[in-house]
Scaffold this motif. Structure first.
Motif, PDB file in Angstrom:
ATOM      1  N   HIS A   1     -14.331  26.815 -12.184  1.00 22.46           N
ATOM      2  CA  HIS A   1     -15.046  25.768 -11.071  1.00 22.46           C
ATOM      3  C   HIS A   1     -13.893  25.740 -10.405  1.00 22.46           C
ATOM      4  CE1 HIS A   1     -19.388  26.165 -11.525  1.00 22.46           C
ATOM      5  NE2 HIS A   1     -19.494  25.723 -12.556  1.00 22.46           N
ATOM      6  N   ARG A   2     -14.067  25.629  -8.630  1.00 27.22           N
ATOM      7  CA  ARG A   2     -12.254  25.832  -7.975  1.00 27.22           C
ATOM      8  C   ARG A   2     -12.468  23.840  -7.548  1.00 27.22           C
ATOM      9  NH1 ARG A   2      -7.367  28.477  -7.842  1.00 27.22           N
ATOM     10  NH2 ARG A   2      -9.184  30.381  -7.078  1.00 27.22           N
ATOM     11  N   ILE A   3     -11.815  23.879  -7.614  1.00 25.96           N
ATOM     12  CA  ILE A   3     -11.083  22.046  -8.110  1.00 25.96           C
ATOM     13  C   ILE A   3     -10.541  21.959  -6.632  1.00 25.96           C
ATOM     14  CG2 ILE A   3     -10.714  19.910  -8.759  1.00 25.96           C
ATOM     15  CD1 ILE A   3     -12.685  21.274 -10.443  1.00 25.96           C
ATOM     16  N   GLY A   4     -11.924  21.270  -5.379  1.00 26.26           N
ATOM     17  CA  GLY A   4     -10.853  20.347  -4.429  1.00 26.26           C
ATOM     18  C   GLY A   4     -10.637  19.112  -4.496  1.00 26.26           C
ATOM     19  N   HIS A   5     -10.761  18.352  -5.646  1.00 21.70           N
ATOM     20  CA  HIS A   5     -10.352  16.952  -5.162  1.00 21.70           C
ATOM     21  C   HIS A   5     -10.006  16.481  -5.874  1.00 21.70           C
ATOM     22  CE1 HIS A   5     -14.949  16.149  -5.614  1.00 21.70           C
ATOM     23  NE2 HIS A   5     -14.172  14.936  -6.255  1.00 21.70           N
ATOM     24  N   PHE A   6      -9.293  15.573  -6.238  1.00 24.72           N
ATOM     25  CA  PHE A   6      -9.056  14.254  -7.901  1.00 24.72           C
ATOM     26  C   PHE A   6      -9.808  13.021  -7.293  1.00 24.72           C
ATOM     27  CE2 PHE A   6      -5.610  17.265  -9.334  1.00 24.72           C
ATOM     28  CZ  PHE A   6      -5.906  18.310  -9.938  1.00 24.72           C
ATOM     29  N   ALA A   7     -10.254  12.238  -8.358  1.00 23.13           N
ATOM     30  CA  ALA A   7     -10.844  11.436  -7.805  1.00 23.13           C
ATOM     31  C   ALA A   7      -9.791   9.908  -8.835  1.00 23.13           C
ATOM     32  CB  ALA A   7     -12.158  11.320  -8.210  1.00 23.13           C
ATOM     33  N   GLY A   8     -10.010   9.186  -8.501  1.00 23.73           N
ATOM     34  CA  GLY A   8      -8.507   8.217  -9.526  1.00 23.73           C
ATOM     35  C   GLY A   8      -9.390   6.618  -8.975  1.00 23.73           C
TER      36      GLY A   8
ATOM     37  N   PHE B   1      -9.150   5.463  -5.506  1.00 25.61           N
ATOM     38  CA  PHE B   1      -9.297   6.539  -4.312  1.00 25.61           C
ATOM     39  C   PHE B   1      -9.425   7.986  -4.618  1.00 25.61           C
ATOM     40  CE2 PHE B   1      -5.590   6.661  -7.816  1.00 25.61           C
ATOM     41  CZ  PHE B   1      -5.316   8.000  -7.922  1.00 25.61           C
ATOM     42  N   ARG B   2      -9.252   9.050  -3.795  1.00 23.49           N
ATOM     43  CA  ARG B   2     -10.063  10.424  -3.882  1.00 23.49           C
ATOM     44  C   ARG B   2      -8.950  11.295  -2.876  1.00 23.49           C
ATOM     45  NH1 ARG B   2     -14.754  13.328  -3.103  1.00 23.49           N
ATOM     46  NH2 ARG B   2     -14.884  14.769  -1.882  1.00 23.49           N
ATOM     47  N   ALA B   3      -8.042  11.739  -3.846  1.00 16.09           N
ATOM     48  CA  ALA B   3      -7.499  13.173  -3.723  1.00 16.09           C
ATOM     49  C   ALA B   3      -7.731  13.761  -3.458  1.00 16.09           C
ATOM     50  CB  ALA B   3      -5.913  12.953  -3.985  1.00 16.09           C
ATOM     51  N   VAL B   4      -8.513  14.225  -1.738  1.00 14.77           N
ATOM     52  CA  VAL B   4      -7.975  16.213  -1.230  1.00 14.77           C
ATOM     53  C   VAL B   4      -7.373  17.277  -1.832  1.00 14.77           C
ATOM     54  CG1 VAL B   4      -9.327  17.385   0.467  1.00 14.77           C
ATOM     55  CG2 VAL B   4     -10.655  14.855  -0.108  1.00 14.77           C
TER      56      VAL B   4
ATOM     57  N   ASP C   1      -6.942   8.824  -0.202  1.00 17.25           N
ATOM     58  CA  ASP C   1      -7.645   8.683   0.941  1.00 17.25           C
ATOM     59  C   ASP C   1      -8.096   6.611  -0.375  1.00 17.25           C
ATOM     60  OD1 ASP C   1      -9.481   6.179   2.950  1.00 17.25           O
ATOM     61  OD2 ASP C   1     -10.804   8.211   2.594  1.00 17.25           O
ATOM     62  N   ILE C   2      -7.397   5.770  -0.167  1.00 17.87           N
ATOM     63  CA  ILE C   2      -7.007   4.577  -1.011  1.00 17.87           C
ATOM     64  C   ILE C   2      -8.525   3.766  -0.704  1.00 17.87           C
ATOM     65  CG2 ILE C   2      -5.904   2.557  -2.182  1.00 17.87           C
ATOM     66  CD1 ILE C   2      -3.523   3.522  -1.456  1.00 17.87           C
TER      67      ILE C   2
ATOM     68  N   TRP D   1       0.987  -0.636  -0.487  1.00 16.80           N
ATOM     69  CA  TRP D   1      -0.224  -0.151   0.112  1.00 16.80           C
ATOM     70  C   TRP D   1       0.746   1.234   0.200  1.00 16.80           C
ATOM     71  CZ3 TRP D   1      -4.916  -0.650  -0.617  1.00 16.80           C
ATOM     72  CH2 TRP D   1      -5.618  -2.067  -1.045  1.00 16.80           C
ATOM     73  N   ASP D   2       2.318   1.366   1.006  1.00 11.80           N
ATOM     74  CA  ASP D   2       2.971   1.985   0.175  1.00 11.80           C
ATOM     75  C   ASP D   2       2.972   2.560  -0.832  1.00 11.80           C
ATOM     76  OD1 ASP D   2       4.014  -0.125   0.799  1.00 11.80           O
ATOM     77  OD2 ASP D   2       5.885   0.346   1.699  1.00 11.80           O
ATOM     78  N   ARG D   3       3.389   1.599  -2.099  1.00  9.90           N
ATOM     79  CA  ARG D   3       4.111   2.045  -3.024  1.00  9.90           C
ATOM     80  C   ARG D   3       2.581   2.356  -3.632  1.00  9.90           C
ATOM     81  NH1 ARG D   3       8.547   2.497  -6.052  1.00  9.90           N
ATOM     82  NH2 ARG D   3       9.857   1.133  -4.867  1.00  9.90           N
ATOM     83  N   LEU D   4       1.549   1.511  -3.355  1.00  6.03           N
ATOM     84  CA  LEU D   4       0.527   2.262  -4.344  1.00  6.03           C
ATOM     85  C   LEU D   4       0.384   3.699  -4.039  1.00  6.03           C
ATOM     86  CD1 LEU D   4      -1.631   1.155  -5.988  1.00  6.03           C
ATOM     87  CD2 LEU D   4      -3.233   0.835  -4.526  1.00  6.03           C
ATOM     88  N   LEU D   5       0.080   4.275  -2.198  1.00  2.00           N
ATOM     89  CA  LEU D   5      -0.047   5.347  -1.990  1.00  2.00           C
ATOM     90  C   LEU D   5       0.841   6.743  -3.116  1.00  2.00           C
ATOM     91  CD1 LEU D   5      -1.242   7.957  -0.437  1.00  2.00           C
ATOM     92  CD2 LEU D   5       0.201   7.237   1.057  1.00  2.00           C
ATOM     93  N   PHE D   6       2.343   6.180  -3.043  1.00  2.00           N
ATOM     94  CA  PHE D   6       3.237   6.959  -3.442  1.00  2.00           C
ATOM     95  C   PHE D   6       2.625   6.959  -5.678  1.00  2.00           C
ATOM     96  CE2 PHE D   6       7.081   7.094  -6.553  1.00  2.00           C
ATOM     97  CZ  PHE D   6       7.693   9.029  -5.780  1.00  2.00           C
ATOM     98  N   SER D   7       2.289   6.130  -6.377  1.00  2.00           N
ATOM     99  CA  SER D   7       1.745   6.007  -7.314  1.00  2.00           C
ATOM    100  C   SER D   7       0.919   6.939  -7.157  1.00  2.00           C
ATOM    101  CB  SER D   7       1.732   4.957  -7.854  1.00  2.00           C
ATOM    102  OG  SER D   7       0.765   4.482  -9.049  1.00  2.00           O
ATOM    103  N   ALA D   8      -0.600   6.763  -6.815  1.00  2.00           N
ATOM    104  CA  ALA D   8      -1.803   7.892  -6.558  1.00  2.00           C
ATOM    105  C   ALA D   8      -0.840   8.997  -6.749  1.00  2.00           C
ATOM    106  CB  ALA D   8      -2.237   7.528  -5.186  1.00  2.00           C
TER     107      ALA D   8
END
Length: 226
Positions: free
Chosen positions: A201-208, A187-190, A174-175, A143-150
């Protein structure tokens, strides 16, 4: 693999081969970036651009140069957004028309643990807590590598929209737990700094999306028009 993480409007091309005899020819505009590079770096640079040119063909666009721009980001032809990634034994490019997406980012990493002490420098305390819980559920996933990739995919989607740096600690990722085999999910990146303006529009998060297969951890982020 990477195409499974992306919508149908995206043209994705990947290769799992690393054959020195099949080096992709470069355009003159691309040559300066690798003029003094070692042979391995040059092959990676050329091969991933070969993937990009095949993706252009899928979109009905004649192949053209993809020179290196600020902070090493690719400079796409007008009317296209895209992203590229490469690691040992893998190259991929994903492109879409600007009429279909505002931005996108892809990344692939070897599916193995991050080197010692790296996780603390690329993650937030809350992220590390969540990784601990995910490890308890699926210890077979690094999961650490996956977080880095995200976070890499988040940055690649962020930079074309802002032209600015995004530090690892400026996005809280948040995976979601996996939903089967092969292991994959979302996953969601705030964004912890003011996000880009997309369509006013101001974007507050990305989805992946993410997947682990073929010995790789791969992630993708798409930013739709607001």
């Amino acid at each position: 693999m990477i195409g499974d993480l992306l919508p149908g409007t995206v043209a994705a091309v990947e290769t799992f081969r690393d054959d020195p005899a099949e080096e992709t020819p470069l355009y003159p505009e691309e040559e300066p970036a690798v003029a003094r590079a070692v042979a391995k770096r040059r092959r990676e640079y050329a091969a991933v651009r070969g993937c990009a040119r095949l993706a252009m063909r899928q979109l009905g666009i004649p192949p053209c140069p993809v020179p290196t721009g600020p902070r090493g980001a690719p400079r796409w032809p007008e009317g296209l957004v895209g992203s590229m990634t490469h690691c040992d034994g893998y190259r991929a490019a994903a492109l879409a028309r600007t009429s279909d997406l505002a931005s996108l980012g892809i990344d692939a990493e070897p599916h193995r643990p991050l080197p010692d002490d790296v996780l603390a420098s690329v993650s937030l305390p809350a992220e590390r807590e969540r990784l601990g819980r995910l490890t308890g559920r699926r210890p077979d996933v690094h999961w650490d590598r996956l977080l880095f990739s995200a976070k890499e995919s988040v940055y690649k989607a962020w930079f074309p929209l802002t032209g600015a740096w995004l530090d690892f600690e400026e996005a809280d990722v948040d995976i979601a737990p996996p939903s089967g085999t092969p292991a994959e999910g979302g996953f969601r990146a705030v964004l912890l700094v003011p996000g880009p303006l997309v369509g006013g529009h101001r974007i507050g998060h990305f989805a992946g999306r993410w997947t682990v297969r073929e010995g790789l951890a791969a992630t993708a982020v798409v930013v739709p028009h607001a």
